[in-house]
Design an enzyme around this catalytic site. Structure first.
Site, PDB file in Angstrom:
ATOM      1  N   LYS A   1      11.206 -27.350   0.683  1.00 25.77           N
ATOM      2  CA  LYS A   1      10.570 -26.984  -0.588  1.00 25.77           C
ATOM      3  C   LYS A   1       9.634 -28.108  -0.983  1.00 25.77           C
ATOM      4  O   LYS A   1       9.871 -29.263  -0.625  1.00 25.77           O
ATOM      5  CB  LYS A   1      11.623 -26.794  -1.691  1.00 25.77           C
ATOM      6  CG  LYS A   1      11.161 -25.964  -2.860  1.00 25.77           C
ATOM      7  CD  LYS A   1      11.401 -24.497  -2.622  1.00 25.77           C
ATOM      8  CE  LYS A   1      10.863 -23.611  -3.683  1.00 25.77           C
ATOM      9  NZ  LYS A   1      11.339 -22.230  -3.518  1.00 25.77           N
TER      10      LYS A   1
ATOM     11  N   ASP B   1       5.691 -20.361  -5.058  1.00 24.62           N
ATOM     12  CA  ASP B   1       6.866 -20.360  -5.945  1.00 24.62           C
ATOM     13  C   ASP B   1       6.256 -20.411  -7.353  1.00 24.62           C
ATOM     14  O   ASP B   1       5.086 -20.027  -7.536  1.00 24.62           O
ATOM     15  CB  ASP B   1       7.781 -21.563  -5.655  1.00 24.62           C
ATOM     16  CG  ASP B   1       9.161 -21.424  -6.318  1.00 24.62           C
ATOM     17  OD1 ASP B   1      10.006 -20.689  -5.790  1.00 24.62           O
ATOM     18  OD2 ASP B   1       9.394 -22.030  -7.387  1.00 24.62           O
TER      19      ASP B   1
HETATM   20  P1  NDP Z   1       5.563 -17.276 -11.439  1.00 29.04           P
HETATM   21  O1  NDP Z   1       4.890 -18.570 -11.644  1.00 29.04           O
HETATM   22  O2  NDP Z   1       4.782 -16.128 -10.916  1.00 29.04           O
HETATM   23  O3  NDP Z   1       6.285 -16.809 -12.784  1.00 29.04           O
HETATM   24  C1  NDP Z   1       7.238 -17.613 -13.395  1.00 29.04           C
HETATM   25  C2  NDP Z   1       7.718 -16.923 -14.651  1.00 29.04           C
HETATM   26  O4  NDP Z   1       8.863 -17.607 -15.149  1.00 29.04           O
HETATM   27  C3  NDP Z   1       6.685 -16.950 -15.768  1.00 29.04           C
HETATM   28  O5  NDP Z   1       6.885 -15.833 -16.583  1.00 29.04           O
HETATM   29  C4  NDP Z   1       7.034 -18.243 -16.488  1.00 29.04           C
HETATM   30  O6  NDP Z   1       6.600 -18.288 -17.840  1.00 29.04           O
HETATM   31  C5  NDP Z   1       8.545 -18.232 -16.426  1.00 29.04           C
HETATM   32  N1  NDP Z   1       9.047 -19.604 -16.409  1.00 29.04           N
HETATM   33  C6  NDP Z   1       8.766 -20.557 -15.495  1.00 29.04           C
HETATM   34  N2  NDP Z   1       9.355 -21.719 -15.807  1.00 29.04           N
HETATM   35  C7  NDP Z   1      10.005 -21.484 -16.961  1.00 29.04           C
HETATM   36  C8  NDP Z   1      10.809 -22.300 -17.790  1.00 29.04           C
HETATM   37  N3  NDP Z   1      11.053 -23.586 -17.496  1.00 29.04           N
HETATM   38  N4  NDP Z   1      11.341 -21.709 -18.892  1.00 29.04           N
HETATM   39  C9  NDP Z   1      11.094 -20.418 -19.190  1.00 29.04           C
HETATM   40  N5  NDP Z   1      10.334 -19.606 -18.441  1.00 29.04           N
HETATM   41  C10 NDP Z   1       9.807 -20.129 -17.345  1.00 29.04           C
HETATM   42  O7  NDP Z   1       6.797 -17.605 -10.460  1.00 29.04           O
HETATM   43  P2  NDP Z   1       7.684 -16.612  -9.584  1.00 29.04           P
HETATM   44  O8  NDP Z   1       7.785 -15.285 -10.227  1.00 29.04           O
HETATM   45  O9  NDP Z   1       7.196 -16.710  -8.195  1.00 29.04           O
HETATM   46  O10 NDP Z   1       9.097 -17.351  -9.614  1.00 29.04           O
HETATM   47  C11 NDP Z   1      10.119 -17.021 -10.553  1.00 29.04           C
HETATM   48  C12 NDP Z   1      11.468 -17.449 -10.000  1.00 29.04           C
HETATM   49  O11 NDP Z   1      11.706 -16.771  -8.763  1.00 29.04           O
HETATM   50  C13 NDP Z   1      11.604 -18.946  -9.687  1.00 29.04           C
HETATM   51  O12 NDP Z   1      12.942 -19.337  -9.909  1.00 29.04           O
HETATM   52  C14 NDP Z   1      11.323 -19.001  -8.183  1.00 29.04           C
HETATM   53  O13 NDP Z   1      11.912 -20.138  -7.588  1.00 29.04           O
HETATM   54  C15 NDP Z   1      12.005 -17.714  -7.744  1.00 29.04           C
HETATM   55  N6  NDP Z   1      11.589 -17.183  -6.449  1.00 29.04           N
HETATM   56  C16 NDP Z   1      10.278 -16.916  -6.176  1.00 29.04           C
HETATM   57  C17 NDP Z   1       9.917 -16.383  -4.956  1.00 29.04           C
HETATM   58  C18 NDP Z   1       8.522 -16.003  -4.641  1.00 29.04           C
HETATM   59  O14 NDP Z   1       8.306 -15.442  -3.566  1.00 29.04           O
HETATM   60  N7  NDP Z   1       7.548 -16.218  -5.495  1.00 29.04           N
HETATM   61  C19 NDP Z   1      10.928 -16.161  -3.906  1.00 29.04           C
HETATM   62  C20 NDP Z   1      12.284 -16.386  -4.331  1.00 29.04           C
HETATM   63  C21 NDP Z   1      12.574 -16.901  -5.553  1.00 29.04           C
HETATM   64  P3  NDP Z   1       5.305 -19.157 -18.226  1.00 29.04           P
HETATM   65  O15 NDP Z   1       4.150 -18.365 -17.695  1.00 29.04           O
HETATM   66  O16 NDP Z   1       5.335 -19.288 -19.677  1.00 29.04           O
HETATM   67  O17 NDP Z   1       5.468 -20.469 -17.520  1.00 29.04           O
HETATM   68  O1  2IT Z   2      12.380 -19.483  -3.206  1.00 24.42           O
HETATM   69  C1  2IT Z   2      11.825 -18.865  -2.268  1.00 24.42           C
HETATM   70  O2  2IT Z   2      12.483 -18.263  -1.413  1.00 24.42           O
HETATM   71  C2  2IT Z   2      10.362 -18.851  -2.228  1.00 24.42           C
HETATM   72  N1  2IT Z   2       9.726 -19.389  -3.128  1.00 24.42           N
HETATM   73  C3  2IT Z   2       9.648 -18.192  -1.080  1.00 24.42           C
HETATM   74  C4  2IT Z   2       9.567 -19.105   0.108  1.00 24.42           C
HETATM   75  C5  2IT Z   2       8.716 -18.633   1.260  1.00 24.42           C
HETATM   76  O3  2IT Z   2       8.554 -19.444   2.174  1.00 24.42           O
HETATM   77  O4  2IT Z   2       8.221 -17.498   1.266  1.00 24.42           O
END
Ligand code: NDP
Ligand code: 2IT
Length: 453
Positions: free
Chosen positions: A126, A166
């Site tokens: 990561k 992420d």
């Molecule tokens: P994005 O940046 O697209 O969206 C993040 C969302 O979460 C936004 O709505 C953001 O609000 C909110 N958020 C982020 N940090 C905080 C915080 N500290 N407190 C409150 N709200 C928060 O990210 P993703 O959708 O990609 O990721 C969301 C989650 O999913 C994370 O935990 C990530 O690790 C996990 N994840 C993502 C994957 C991926 O493929 N993208 C894969 C697996 C897991 P704001 O806009 O106000 O910051």
């Molecule tokens: O938390 C996760 O699994 C991710 N942010 C996606 C990682 C990836 O390599 O697609």
């Protein structure tokens, strides 16, 4: 906890005092492993756990860049290369002001187990930066990404380490990062996943994490002869994962009623329809606005701002059937977990990484609700990243239907693995134990085969 796990946790706490999220993630896994370790003492003598909790390598670097006013800015960049026993390091990049070494170590640790569950040959890593993309122009984000890659390119490669997105890193950022890697190396290779579909990206990668979460939830419901049809769903976040969780819930006949960002949440009892979701996608992905704007457009919804000093998050205090935390770590505390139960929630499926505090997980387990832990439930994103790597290596291209079918099969297999492993190790229906044990066994056996490295 056994004496072995007890003393291991003492060491981990002692050595990583400034990294509470990392300690939390390790403890959650270690607590599942007592029975495995007592059945297989060779894992203890080969010090597999002691090795798994130390990253193979951590890279930390300066990221200088120039903002639109011509001022120099300096951020900190990281890549945690956690474990390469079963494949090259693989995992996302997070750009958020809360990023520090401990947060990235917890995410890299979780990634190792998650990647093992996908059945694909992917190690775990990561990375990211404390850079805050909010309020920055596209040009500023581009200059930051180029500077970040100027250093990162020394440490990654299609056979070494393959980053992806992420929080704060989506298609725009992957584009800028890829462009700079290609420029420096003079190589067009699959060194990043989540690329645009026109230049090496896989179909369904943007949707994969969210869709996978809901496929996993549907599998959990199936064990109780239930479907998603008509189920009211709470979703937190409004980014990549939340949007595609909402979309797949709609596909399967469910009713999403909340979304949030770090400022507050909207509750729309009339349901977040496809049309409303399109509005959210445009708001968040193109205009980069705040979720509050939803209530200006849709009067059926109520907005509640978050109060960070409050003892609970009111998004989890609404009546519904299912909850999908899709924002960030530790967004469900003990009180929130109790509120979910009080409100009749019988399924919690985690889109975010480690969104529930340990005491919250204990409540879900004690109440025997369907609890899908993040390292199993959100593995669809990295799984389709693995499929993107296969397509890039083979110089081939799969249509959406084919990728989606593979994603569904992978999520179904992960579900079966969790159930079967939980049962085999004496904790039936405990998906968290099943995921931790199955992931551990795959990594630990590979480490044993490869000797002390
Ligand atoms: P994005 O940046 O697209 O969206 C993040 C969302 O979460 C936004 O709505 C953001 O609000 C909110 N958020 C982020 N940090 C905080 C915080 N500290 N407190 C409150 N709200 C928060 O990210 P993703 O959708 O990609 O990721 C969301 C989650 O999913 C994370 O935990 C990530 O690790 C996990 N994840 C993502 C994957 C991926 O493929 N993208 C894969 C697996 C897991 P704001 O806009 O106000 O910051
Ligand atoms: O938390 C996760 O699994 C991710 N942010 C996606 C990682 C990836 O390599 O697609």
């Amino acid at each position: 906890m056994s004496n072995f796990v007890d003393s291991l946790m003492e060491q981990v706490k002692e050595k990583n005092q400034a990294e509470p999220e990392f300690v939390q993630a390790v403890e959650e896994v270690a607590n599942s492993l007592d029975i495995v370790l007592s059945k297989n003492p060779r894992y203890i003598s080969a010090k597999i756990l002691e090795r798994i909790v130390e990253p193979e390598r951590v890279i930390m670097f300066r990221v200088p860049w120039i903002d639109d006013k011509g001022e120099v800015q300096v951020n900190r960049g990281f890549r945690v290369q956690m474990n390469s026993a079963i494949g090259p390091y693989k995992g996302g990049l997070r750009f958020h002001p809360s990023v520090n070494l401990g947060v990235l170590k917890f995410l890299a640790f979780e990634q190792v187990f998650k990647n093992a569950l996908t059945t694909l040959p992917l190690g775990g890593g990561k990375g990211g930066s404390d850079f805050n993309p909010k309020g920055k122009t596209d040009n500023e984000v581009m200059r930051f990404c180029h500077s970040f890659m100027n250093e990162l390119q020394h440490h990654i490669g299609q056979f070494t380490d393959i980053p992806a997105g992420d929080i704060g890193v989506g298609g725009r950022e992957i584009g800028y990062l890829f462009g700079q890697y290609k420029k420096i190396k003079n190589e067009f290779v699959g060194v990043l996943t989540g690329k645009g579909a026109g230049w090496g990206g896989s179909q369904v990668r943007p949707q994969a994490t969210g869709y996978g979460v809901v496929y996993f939830a549907a599998e959990m419901l199936k064990t109780k002869n239930k479907t998603l049809g008509g189920k009211k769903c709470l979703i937190s976040g409004s980014g990549n994962v939340a949007q595609h969780v909402a979309e797949k819930i709609l596909d399967l006949g469910g009713k999403p009623i909340t979304l949030s960002d770090s400022s507050g949440f909207i509750l729309d009892e009339a349901g977040i329809t496809r049309e409303k979701l399109l509005f959210v996608k445009d708001l968040k992905n193109n205009r980069r606005g705040r979720i509050k704007e939803y209530t200006d457009k849709y009067k059926s919804a109520i907005y509640t701002p978050v109060d960070n000093s409050a003892t609970n998050n009111p998004i989890w205090d609404n009546k519904a059937d299912c909850a999908y935390p899709c924002a960030t770590q530790n967004e469900i505390n003990e009180k929130d977990a109790n509120n979910l139960i009080k409100n009749g929630i019988y399924l919690v499926c985690e889109g975010a990484n480690m969104p529930t505090v340990a005491a919250g997980v204990d409540i879900f387990k004690a109440e025997k609700i369907l609890y899908g832990p993040s390292k199993a439930a959100n593995a669809g994103g990295v799984a389709v990243s693995g499929l993107e790597m296969s397509q890039n290596s083979g110089r081939i291209y799969w249509e959406s239907e084919e990728v989606d079918k593979k994603l569904q099969e992978i999520m179904k297999n992960i579900h079966t693995t969790c159930i079967e492993t939980a049962k085999k190790y004496g904790t039936p229906d405990d998906y968290a134990n099943g995921a931790n044990i199955a992931g551990f066994l795959k990594i630990a056996d590979a480490m044993l085969d490869q000797g002390v490295v």
